[in-house]
Design an enzyme around this catalytic site. Structure first.
Site, PDB file in Angstrom:
ATOM      1  CE  LYS A 200      -3.434   1.138   2.556  1.00 46.14           C
ATOM      2  NZ  LYS A 200      -4.255   1.339   3.768  1.00 46.14           N
ATOM      3  CD  GLU A 206       9.753  -5.543   7.392  1.00 43.84           C
ATOM      4  OE1 GLU A 206       9.162  -4.626   6.773  1.00 43.84           O
ATOM      5  OE2 GLU A 206       9.667  -5.703   8.627  1.00 43.84           O
ATOM      6  N   GLY A 260      -4.583  -2.813   5.150  1.00 44.91           N
ATOM      7  CA  GLY A 260      -3.721  -3.850   4.577  1.00 44.91           C
ATOM      8  C   GLY A 260      -4.263  -5.250   4.794  1.00 44.91           C
ATOM      9  NE  ARG A 261      -5.895  -5.157  11.003  1.00 45.46           N
ATOM     10  CZ  ARG A 261      -5.315  -3.976  11.197  1.00 45.46           C
ATOM     11  NH1 ARG A 261      -4.155  -3.713  10.618  1.00 45.46           N
ATOM     12  NH2 ARG A 261      -5.884  -3.053  11.960  1.00 45.46           N
ATOM     13  CD  GLU A 346      -1.156  -5.264  11.624  1.00 46.85           C
ATOM     14  OE1 GLU A 346      -1.652  -5.260  10.477  1.00 46.85           O
ATOM     15  OE2 GLU A 346       0.066  -5.307  11.823  1.00 46.85           O
ATOM     16  CG  HIS A 377       0.509 -36.509  16.119  1.00 45.10           C
ATOM     17  ND1 HIS A 377       0.556 -37.761  16.697  1.00 45.10           N
ATOM     18  CD2 HIS A 377      -0.603 -36.501  15.345  1.00 45.10           C
ATOM     19  CE1 HIS A 377      -0.451 -38.494  16.269  1.00 45.10           C
ATOM     20  NE2 HIS A 377      -1.173 -37.752  15.436  1.00 45.10           N
ATOM     21  CE  LYS A 498       5.860  -0.733   9.935  1.00 46.43           C
ATOM     22  NZ  LYS A 498       4.739  -0.165   9.134  1.00 46.43           N
TER      23      LYS A 498
HETATM   24  O1  F6P Z   1       2.262  -4.535  10.038  1.00 48.57           O
HETATM   25  C1  F6P Z   1       2.001  -3.223   9.687  1.00 48.57           C
HETATM   26  C2  F6P Z   1       1.465  -3.160   8.276  1.00 48.57           C
HETATM   27  O2  F6P Z   1       1.146  -1.833   7.957  1.00 48.57           O
HETATM   28  C3  F6P Z   1       0.250  -4.058   8.055  1.00 48.57           C
HETATM   29  O3  F6P Z   1      -0.933  -3.512   8.554  1.00 48.57           O
HETATM   30  C4  F6P Z   1       0.278  -4.195   6.559  1.00 48.57           C
HETATM   31  O4  F6P Z   1      -0.534  -5.247   6.091  1.00 48.57           O
HETATM   32  C5  F6P Z   1       1.782  -4.449   6.339  1.00 48.57           C
HETATM   33  O5  F6P Z   1       2.431  -3.632   7.328  1.00 48.57           O
HETATM   34  C6  F6P Z   1       2.278  -4.139   4.934  1.00 48.57           C
HETATM   35  O6  F6P Z   1       2.003  -2.796   4.621  1.00 48.57           O
HETATM   36  P1  F6P Z   1       2.164  -2.317   3.052  1.00 48.57           P
HETATM   37  O7  F6P Z   1       1.109  -3.073   2.276  1.00 48.57           O
HETATM   38  O8  F6P Z   1       1.926  -0.854   3.082  1.00 48.57           O
HETATM   39  O9  F6P Z   1       3.547  -2.695   2.619  1.00 48.57           O
END
Ligand code: F6P
Length: 530
Positions: A200, A206, A260-261, A346, A377, A498
């Site tokens: 987004k 990462e 995002g989620r 979250e 198990h 972060k």
């Molecule tokens: O974990 C924080 C967060 O903002 C999540 O809510 C989101 O799904 C993820 O990082 C990835 O965010 P982006 O889609 O902006 O890379």
């Protein structure tokens, strides 16, 4: 003096905590019928909850007192329900069907949603049909999704569940560290690979590390000119996509009114659409839309998201269950626990009410799980005889999945279903002292039981039923947000980590030296240098 609804619930809890679920069954032969709900191919059996009709009525009264109806209406109306970010939460618009209408600040959202949906689904079909090829003209047969959190877990779950025989080799690169990037790059042919950068913000550390590393590897394997044919992206950040070299035809929008989620229904689901095709992806959207309609129109006692939320609320706040397990007994739902962990924790891992005051009750439990057959198990001993305080959602699919290899796993599907039913019964009834009296190690054989569980059965696992199931839990989370008076759509708690990462990156790189006594950073640096 008027006793509060929460106080009434506490009285029901005191009354029921001394009971056994088996007693509730014995007292009511129709318990299964009265505590099971069916909704378009999903059955929710919540009869193994330590709950009776009276307590259930009190829970519904509490939902009413929390103004669930008006808050649900506000959600669908596009109100800024995500109050700390001043945003709506209109993920439901992404799966809207032709007769649905969603608006934001008075503007009809559907033209925007339909335009992007048509674009990314047409792109997916063109990739599937070989009309869009790699830079050298070869068809794409490998897709690599680069994203994390909601840009990873929903696409991973749906692709893994629905696309076994898709003909596309789908990979998912998510965390920092470079290992899953390296393993993936080592196994793919750049000429026939499409990378999809899902973010987004297009700033998530990462994701951008992985995307830039993949880009660098790709240019080394092929050329800068080939980027446009092998990298697609989904983001709100067009400037960053320009900089990365994403072509206009391979970039897709998402909006800040989609968390995002909650974004799998958007172009963030592009890898799913490539793997299963436009029609199946539309079925997934239709399944979610069907659950939206059910949530908006059903009375609370016939409302599956509401009942699931009320049961969780009861277990968490009144029976003090601080672990909630998801145990799917179908390999195709393998990633459901991972997906739901982010969706629930979250969203509901908060301790401040909407008005900024601290809560004085519990909120999200620890949400975890794995394939149920494997769990038996692994950690189920702890649920049967440990000191954990847990509740469980079991998942089963009535009809077995397709058989691709022609092998004959004689009755294995029913063995999995029988195992699940056995675990639910063992958690409910346990094995009481009188049942093991006289046996060797009798005391070690007792298991208390009364561990509450839901059993959710899908008639079959299809794009439609998976879409319904995922939307079911999105709405359950929303209802729990209402019951706990918290905001399920923000995630301020992830920001500090972060910021601190930047400091530790500089320390590990030696750009700043750590002051004070030796610490783990100095040890790591010493080991890296020896
Ligand atoms: O974990 C924080 C967060 O903002 C999540 O809510 C989101 O799904 C993820 O990082 C990835 O965010 P982006 O889609 O902006 O890379």
């Amino acid at each position: 003096m008027k006793i509060s609804t929460r106080a009434k619930l506490e009285k029901h809890a005191v009354r029921l905590r001394g009971r056994r679920v088996d007693d509730l069954f014995a007292a009511n032969p129709d318990r299964f019928e009265q505590f099971t709900l069916m909704q378009k191919g999903i059955a929710l059996d919540y009869s193994r909850q330590l709950l009776d009709a009276e307590a259930r009525e009190a829970l519904v009264a509490y939902a009413e007192e929390q103004q669930l109806a008006s808050k649900s209406a506000a959600l669908f109306a596009g109100d800024k329900v995500n109050i700390t970010e001043g945003r709506a939460a209109l993920h439901m618009a992404l799966r809207a069907q032709s007769d649905d209408r969603f608006a934001l600040d008075g503007d009809d959202l559907m033209p925007l949603v339909i335009e992007q949906r048509d674009r990314f689904l047409a792109y997916a079909e063109a990739i599937r049909e070989g009309k869009i090829t790699g830079h050298t003209g070869k068809p794409i047969n490998t897709v690599v999704n680069i994203g994390i959190g909601g840009s990873h877990l929903g696409p991973l779950l749906a692709t893994d569940a629905l696309a076994y025989s898709s003909g596309f080799d789908c990979h998912f690169i998510s965390g920092a560290g470079g290992q899953d990037l390296d393993i993936t790059l080592h196994s793919i042919d750049p000429e026939t690979t499409l990378f999809i950068v899902c973010s987004k913000t297009f700033t998530t550390r990462e994701t951008m590390l992985n995307a830039n590393a993949a880009r660098e590897w790709f240019v080394g394997q092929m050329s800068e000119a080939a980027i446009a044919s092998h990298f697609a992206a989904v983001s709100t950040n067009s400037g960053a996509m320009d900089k990365f070299g994403i072509s206009q035809s391979a970039r897709f929008s998402i909006w800040d009114w989609v968390g995002g989620r909650y974004s799998v229904w958007s172009a963030i689901g592009l890898i799913i659409a490539i793997a299963i095709g436009r029609d199946a992806f539309m079925d997934m959207l239709a399944g979610a839309a069907s659950m939206d309609k059910h949530f908006r129109s059903s009375p609370w006692l016939q409302n599956m998201p509401v009942l699931l939320a009320l049961v969780d609320f009861w277990n968490r706040d009144f029976l003090q269950k601080n672990n909630h397990l998801f145990l799917p007994y179908d390999r195709r739902l393998h990633y459901f626990p991972d997906y739901i962990q982010q969706l629930e924790m979250e969203s509901l891992g908060k301790s401040v009410r909407l008005d900024g005051t601290p809560v004085d009750y519990q909120t999200s439990p620890a949400v975890w799980g794995m394939n149920g057959s494997n769990a038996q198990h692994s950690f189920m001993q702890a649920l049967h005889q440990g000191t954990l305080r847990s509740s469980v959602d079991f998942f089963a699919v009535a009809k077995p999945g397709p058989n691709y290899s022609g092998h004959n796993a004689e009755g294995q599907h029913d063995v999995a279903l029988a195992s699940m039913l056995a675990q639910a019964e063992a958690l409910k009834s346990g094995r009481q002292a009188h049942e093991v009296e006289g046996l060797e190690n009798a005391a070690h054989r007792v298991q208390k039981g009364n561990v509450p569980s839901n059993i959710l059965v899908l008639h079959e696992l299809s794009p439609f039923s998976l879409g319904s199931l995922m939307a079911l839990y999105e709405h359950k989370v929303f209802v729990l947000g209402v019951l706990w008076d918290i905001n399920p759509f923000d995630q301020w708690g992830v920001e500090l980590g972060k910021i601190l990462t930047n400091k530790y990156e500089a320390l590990l790189a030696g750009e700043i030296s750590s002051t004070g006594p030796r610490n783990i950073v100095t040890l790591i640096r010493e080991w890296q240098e020896d």
